[in-house]
Every structure is written in C-alpha cells, then in structure tokens.
Design a protein around this motif. Sequence first.
Motif, PDB file in Angstrom:
ATOM      1  N   GLY A 256     -21.651 -41.026  49.876  1.00 14.49           N
ATOM      2  CA  GLY A 256     -20.677 -41.698  50.725  1.00 14.49           C
ATOM      3  C   GLY A 256     -19.963 -42.847  50.039  1.00 14.49           C
ATOM      4  N   LYS A 257     -20.425 -43.226  48.829  1.00 16.69           N
ATOM      5  CA  LYS A 257     -19.728 -44.317  48.128  1.00 16.69           C
ATOM      6  C   LYS A 257     -18.416 -43.815  47.534  1.00 16.69           C
ATOM      7  CE  LYS A 257     -23.550 -47.396  46.940  1.00 16.69           C
ATOM      8  NZ  LYS A 257     -24.430 -47.856  45.846  1.00 16.69           N
ATOM      9  N   ASP A 258     -17.513 -44.746  47.379  1.00 17.78           N
ATOM     10  CA  ASP A 258     -16.168 -44.449  46.891  1.00 17.78           C
ATOM     11  C   ASP A 258     -16.205 -43.997  45.426  1.00 17.78           C
ATOM     12  OD1 ASP A 258     -13.468 -44.294  46.676  1.00 17.78           O
ATOM     13  OD2 ASP A 258     -13.081 -46.333  47.400  1.00 17.78           O
ATOM     14  N   VAL A 259     -15.402 -42.996  45.086  1.00 17.22           N
ATOM     15  CA  VAL A 259     -15.350 -42.555  43.690  1.00 17.22           C
ATOM     16  C   VAL A 259     -14.017 -42.901  43.025  1.00 17.22           C
ATOM     17  CG1 VAL A 259     -17.041 -40.706  44.020  1.00 17.22           C
ATOM     18  CG2 VAL A 259     -14.604 -40.207  44.336  1.00 17.22           C
ATOM     19  N   ARG A 260     -13.181 -43.672  43.743  1.00 19.35           N
ATOM     20  CA  ARG A 260     -11.910 -44.062  43.141  1.00 19.35           C
ATOM     21  C   ARG A 260     -12.145 -44.859  41.859  1.00 19.35           C
ATOM     22  NH1 ARG A 260      -8.586 -46.403  48.118  1.00 19.35           N
ATOM     23  NH2 ARG A 260     -10.757 -46.692  48.761  1.00 19.35           N
ATOM     24  N   GLY A 261     -11.427 -44.498  40.838  1.00 19.18           N
ATOM     25  CA  GLY A 261     -11.559 -45.201  39.562  1.00 19.18           C
ATOM     26  C   GLY A 261     -12.684 -44.681  38.682  1.00 19.18           C
ATOM     27  N   MET A 262     -13.508 -43.772  39.197  1.00 20.03           N
ATOM     28  CA  MET A 262     -14.532 -43.177  38.329  1.00 20.03           C
ATOM     29  C   MET A 262     -13.839 -42.375  37.240  1.00 20.03           C
ATOM     30  SD  MET A 262     -17.918 -41.734  40.313  1.00 20.03           S
ATOM     31  CE  MET A 262     -19.156 -41.516  39.054  1.00 20.03           C
ATOM     32  N   ARG A 263     -14.331 -42.525  36.015  1.00 17.76           N
ATOM     33  CA  ARG A 263     -13.699 -41.815  34.895  1.00 17.76           C
ATOM     34  C   ARG A 263     -14.473 -40.520  34.628  1.00 17.76           C
ATOM     35  NH1 ARG A 263     -14.470 -45.926  30.416  1.00 17.76           N
ATOM     36  NH2 ARG A 263     -16.436 -45.951  31.541  1.00 17.76           N
ATOM     37  N   VAL A 264     -13.765 -39.419  34.794  1.00 21.10           N
ATOM     38  CA  VAL A 264     -14.386 -38.103  34.633  1.00 21.10           C
ATOM     39  C   VAL A 264     -13.922 -37.502  33.311  1.00 21.10           C
ATOM     40  CG1 VAL A 264     -14.509 -35.758  35.562  1.00 21.10           C
ATOM     41  CG2 VAL A 264     -14.553 -37.729  37.115  1.00 21.10           C
ATOM     42  N   GLY A 265     -14.860 -37.263  32.413  1.00 21.77           N
ATOM     43  CA  GLY A 265     -14.538 -36.730  31.092  1.00 21.77           C
ATOM     44  C   GLY A 265     -14.415 -35.216  31.112  1.00 21.77           C
ATOM     45  N   VAL A 266     -13.284 -34.727  30.631  1.00 18.71           N
ATOM     46  CA  VAL A 266     -13.063 -33.286  30.559  1.00 18.71           C
ATOM     47  C   VAL A 266     -13.100 -32.902  29.087  1.00 18.71           C
ATOM     48  CG1 VAL A 266     -11.527 -31.393  31.195  1.00 18.71           C
ATOM     49  CG2 VAL A 266     -11.621 -33.462  32.624  1.00 18.71           C
ATOM     50  N   VAL A 267     -13.983 -32.002  28.744  1.00 18.21           N
ATOM     51  CA  VAL A 267     -14.218 -31.684  27.333  1.00 18.21           C
ATOM     52  C   VAL A 267     -13.110 -30.785  26.800  1.00 18.21           C
ATOM     53  CG1 VAL A 267     -15.863 -30.765  25.677  1.00 18.21           C
ATOM     54  CG2 VAL A 267     -16.688 -31.847  27.791  1.00 18.21           C
ATOM     55  N   LYS A 268     -12.515 -31.216  25.701  1.00 18.22           N
ATOM     56  CA  LYS A 268     -11.411 -30.463  25.079  1.00 18.22           C
ATOM     57  C   LYS A 268     -11.823 -29.036  24.751  1.00 18.22           C
ATOM     58  CE  LYS A 268      -9.620 -34.277  22.529  1.00 18.22           C
ATOM     59  NZ  LYS A 268      -9.693 -34.851  21.195  1.00 18.22           N
ATOM     60  N   GLY A 269     -11.033 -28.095  25.218  1.00 21.17           N
ATOM     61  CA  GLY A 269     -11.233 -26.701  24.808  1.00 21.17           C
ATOM     62  C   GLY A 269     -12.487 -26.028  25.338  1.00 21.17           C
ATOM     63  N   MET A 270     -13.170 -26.672  26.273  1.00 21.80           N
ATOM     64  CA  MET A 270     -14.474 -26.155  26.702  1.00 21.80           C
ATOM     65  C   MET A 270     -14.363 -24.775  27.325  1.00 21.80           C
ATOM     66  SD  MET A 270     -17.553 -27.561  26.576  1.00 21.80           S
ATOM     67  CE  MET A 270     -19.182 -27.612  27.241  1.00 21.80           C
ATOM     68  N   THR A 271     -13.292 -24.512  28.069  1.00 21.84           N
ATOM     69  CA  THR A 271     -13.201 -23.222  28.772  1.00 21.84           C
ATOM     70  C   THR A 271     -12.282 -22.238  28.036  1.00 21.84           C
ATOM     71  OG1 THR A 271     -11.430 -24.090  30.163  1.00 21.84           O
ATOM     72  CG2 THR A 271     -13.657 -24.251  31.037  1.00 21.84           C
ATOM     73  N   ASP A 272     -11.941 -22.573  26.787  1.00 21.90           N
ATOM     74  CA  ASP A 272     -10.997 -21.707  26.071  1.00 21.90           C
ATOM     75  C   ASP A 272     -11.575 -20.346  25.715  1.00 21.90           C
ATOM     76  OD1 ASP A 272      -9.257 -23.738  26.262  1.00 21.90           O
ATOM     77  OD2 ASP A 272      -9.132 -24.223  24.126  1.00 21.90           O
ATOM     78  N   ARG A 273     -12.857 -20.349  25.320  1.00 22.80           N
ATOM     79  CA  ARG A 273     -13.439 -19.101  24.832  1.00 22.80           C
ATOM     80  C   ARG A 273     -14.602 -18.641  25.717  1.00 22.80           C
ATOM     81  NH1 ARG A 273     -15.935 -20.217  20.167  1.00 22.80           N
ATOM     82  NH2 ARG A 273     -15.293 -22.390  20.224  1.00 22.80           N
TER      83      ARG A 273
END
Lengths: 488, 101
Positions: A256-273
């Motif tokens: 229930g806590k706010d997630v605004r401003g949370m930094r979510v890391g998306v891994v480069k190229g992870m879903t490419d192959r």
Amino acid sequence: MSVDAIHQLSLTQLAAAVSAGEVSAVEATRATLERIAQRDPTTHAYLHVDREGALQQASQVDAARARGEALGALAGVPIGIKDNLCTRGLPTTCASKILEGYVPPYDAHVIERIRAEGGVVIGKLNMDEFAMGSSNENSAFGPVRNPWDATRTPGGSSGGAAAATAEGLAAATLGSDTGGSVRQPGSYCGVTAIKPTYGRVSRYGLIAFASSLDQVGPLARDMRDAARMLGVISGHDPRDATSVDRPVDDYESECGKDVRGMRVGVVKGMTDRGCDASVKDAFAAALSRLSSLGCELVDVDLPHRDHALSAYYIIAPAEASSNLARFDGMRYGLRVSSDDLQSTYARSRGAGFGPEVKRRIMLGTYVLSAGYYDAFYLKAQKVRTLIKRDFTQAFERCDVVLTPTAPSPAFKLGEKTGDPLSMYMQDIFTLPPSLAGIAAASVPCGLSPEGLPIGMQLCAPEFEEKRIVRLGHAFETAIGWNSHPAGY
Amino acid sequence: MAQPKITLDAVRHVSKLAALALAPDEQERMCRELDSILGFMAELDTLDVSKVEPTFHAVPMQAALRADVVVPSLPRAELLAAAPAQESGAFAVPKVLDGDK
C-alpha cells in the motif's frame, strides 16, 4: 461465512476470519481437505496429505481462541509444504525413491515457525526429485499438472507448491529456490513467489541441494500473503551457520505504500534472444504500467548474465554431488545389499536416484575431480564474482531490477524431457540473482494469448525484500490481478 | 578450459568416484549428455577471469560458532527408526574391514 468460499479468501483474510471467529480453524482445514480430495487426483500437487494431523493442529488453534488467547499471524491457515522440508512424523521424500517412506524425527526451522504462528501443516507437496528440475517431471512419483492447463507443466522444482497455491489446495505454500525453483513455477501458475536473500531464512531441516544457493521461500496468491509468510519464516537460527543475525523487516507494512519515484532498472537486451513473444509483450505492458504508477524506468546492464547458466550448472551440481553423498543406504532410505560396503553404496544410489539426479551427481563429481577443479569450479566461482558485481553496479542506478521470470509461459508436459540443456535454459533469468545471493521474486504480470500466466521477476539488493514487496504489491493492485484458472 | 571429449572410460571412472552404479545404457547416455553439457560450458573460455577473485559465498558473513554447551540430542530410537537395518541400538551396516587383512 460459507465454508465453500474459503478458497476464495486470501491468506490474510482467512487468518483474520479465524481470529474474529467468523470461521473456525477446523472448518477452514476441512474445506481445504475436501478441495484436495476433489481436485488433487488430477493436479497431483500433494505426495502426502496429513488429514488427522491437520485437523488436530486446527482444533488446537480453535481451543486457544476459546481460551481467549491471542492467535498468531497464520491462525488456522492451511499451509502446504514442499517435500524437501523435514516435518516431524510426516513423510519427507524429496520426491525420490531413495527416501521413500522416510519420516523425519524433527521439524525444519521454517515448519516450527509456521506452527508457532498457528499455521496448519496440511501436507507435503510434489517436486522435482531433490529440487533438480524445471518442470516437475523429475518427480519419482509422477508429475504435477498445471491448474491452468492440465497438459502443461506447473514448472519446477516447486511445482506442487505453485499448483496447490494456484488451485486453492492450500492458503499458501513453502517451496525452496536454488536457481529459480519458487519463481519459475510461480510464473507458470500465476502466483507470487519470493526467494529471500541468502541467509535470511534458516535452512535447518531443508534437505540440501546446493548449500551456497538454497533458500526457502513462500508462494502465495498475492504479495500481501507472501509478505506475511516471509515475515513468519525469516530470522536468525543458530542451527544454520549461514543464517544471518539481523532484524526482520515488517514486510507486510510495505503493502500500500507509494511507489512514485522508485527507480526500476530494465536490463539492456534482456528479452532480445530466446524469449517468447507473449512474454516480451506482457513485460513491455508491465513496464508502461509501472511508468504510469510513477516509477522511473532506468536502463541498466548486466554484462555477464549470459554466463550465469554455465556457472550455475557447474556450482550447483558440484555442491549437490557432495551433499547427496549422505544418501548411501546406511542411516536412512533405500538400501540395496550387495557383496561389500562399496558396492552396497553404489547399488543403493544407482537404484534410488532418478536420471536427472544421477546426471547432476555425475556432472558435479566430474567438475570437482582431479585436474578439473580450476577449469570448472574455480572458474565458475569467479564468474559469480562478476555477476554479483554487475548487480552491485546496477543497484547504484536503480532500486529494483526487473526482468521476465521465465522465457516462455508453461510448456507442455514431455516437451523438453529429451534435452537437458533446453530444460536448463528455462532458468536464464532466475539464475543471475541466485548466484548473486540477492532477494528476488516473481509476480504475475498478465496472461498469454492462450490464457496462460506470465510472471515478471523483481530483484533487490541483499536484505531489501521490502522493496520487492512494495513494488510487487502496488503492481498487482494496479493491474487488479485476481486471475484464477478456469473453474476455480 | 581445454574441452576434453567425455569418454565411456571417463564416465565409468567418475561413477566410481561418485559411488553411483550405472547400467551400460545409462553410461552411454551419460557420456552423450555430459559431453553436450560440458561442451556448452566451454563458452566460459571467452571470459578472462585471471584477475578475478572467486565468490564462494554470495553474502559476506563471519563463520559462526555455537556456544560450547551440551544440548539434548534427538532420541536414539527415533533416529534408528529410519534406518534400513539396526542392531543393539546402532546402525547395522555391511562389514567394513576384511577380517583376514
């Protein structure tokens, strides 16, 4: 309250209903036993159901309530247990013929914790033999079927735990995760599963597979339930030398806590192959959902992630080959008598272990054998350093690293049994955080076009499980995830 | 790592080290499968790890010593109940030493 509706309640709702006297623990347990009797002949999630013991535990909870005592966090809640966790007086087989009929004289630490909080241990859950596998097809007692589609695998190795959770055959379950064994089945069955940081949960009474990687983790129908279970099983236990002595956070209060401003890391190229289109689409949709919740998406890199598969399938079998030396037919389990001691060992093990376990023992013995240690085991441990460093650097830029949990939705039973490597590939996303020892979880993020659940993996730095709970709960709430298999 | 081709002899040697009896057809299958898995792992050769320290333990922690006090053990009868064979309150096992030697 209608007893027929008990499986519709979440774990936290059921515990509240029992504590408030709206339903008794015995009623809740009977309802679950009834549901198991109806549905488990098809699903085959349970290897052993403890009808009598469960009802006895439940009546103790009801008696405590009648005396006016405060009830625990899991009051009257039926919990299913993966069959590699020791349960006093209840068979514990690791789904292996070598341990068929074994009844431990003690409870694992996590079982003590569940019982102390009023949880009702309802039975033991099917799994890949000794937790080695990604489809549950390595169980010596027959595979589990996915409640979403009975022709498909529930994933593995905690397949029974995931299937039982998805089908309401327990309010929540405990599994174990060495390289993805709660997360991948969680993804395949549409439930929430947490692999805690290495050392957060005691391994006392967990039958060892790979000691530097094994952790016990909960599978639950939503993040709040999983957070409550995690809080119950976490904490220091001197009986496990790798159990860490530090305070346990209040995970549930992150919901229930706010997630605004949370930094979510998306891994480069992870879903490419090697990633199914349905997984790519669901993952992309999840990212835009998180963005709309106010999270900041940042690019991160895990440059050594492609080497995790090799490193893991050296380290885990090496440790397994050593751990499984204890199954020698002397103190417990199967003995096949032969002329002398050495051949009694070899024949007992040859008859008791299934093909995948033999494969891993052989692989592990080979990589540890004279002349190969430096080339394989030592090298793999160095690669582990690189993978851990990758995550440390990524967490300088983000709070949580996000990936899909598995490269595809649940595959068909029998589809990959002929090719060990293609089975191992199921673990490509879950292995890097396992090797790094950090916290990770799988949270449902949508359905494939054919109606199968897809999960995403949330990774956080060591002992930062609360970030996973906060983000996972906010996400589940935002997408309104309450999907169940047809006919639930 | 120089990638050795896994031979049947190597499989037999390793199965002896592992105290794991394998039938002839299992040995042949193991030979093919180990060769394929270890062959895949040769991809690690592309990494230079000569200057990297190994991580044997993912989470840094100090070796814990328990207090040196006597605590009750599990009851002997309960432990022996799981044994394939027992005798006089002990595990009964095949002869370890050859009497004449």
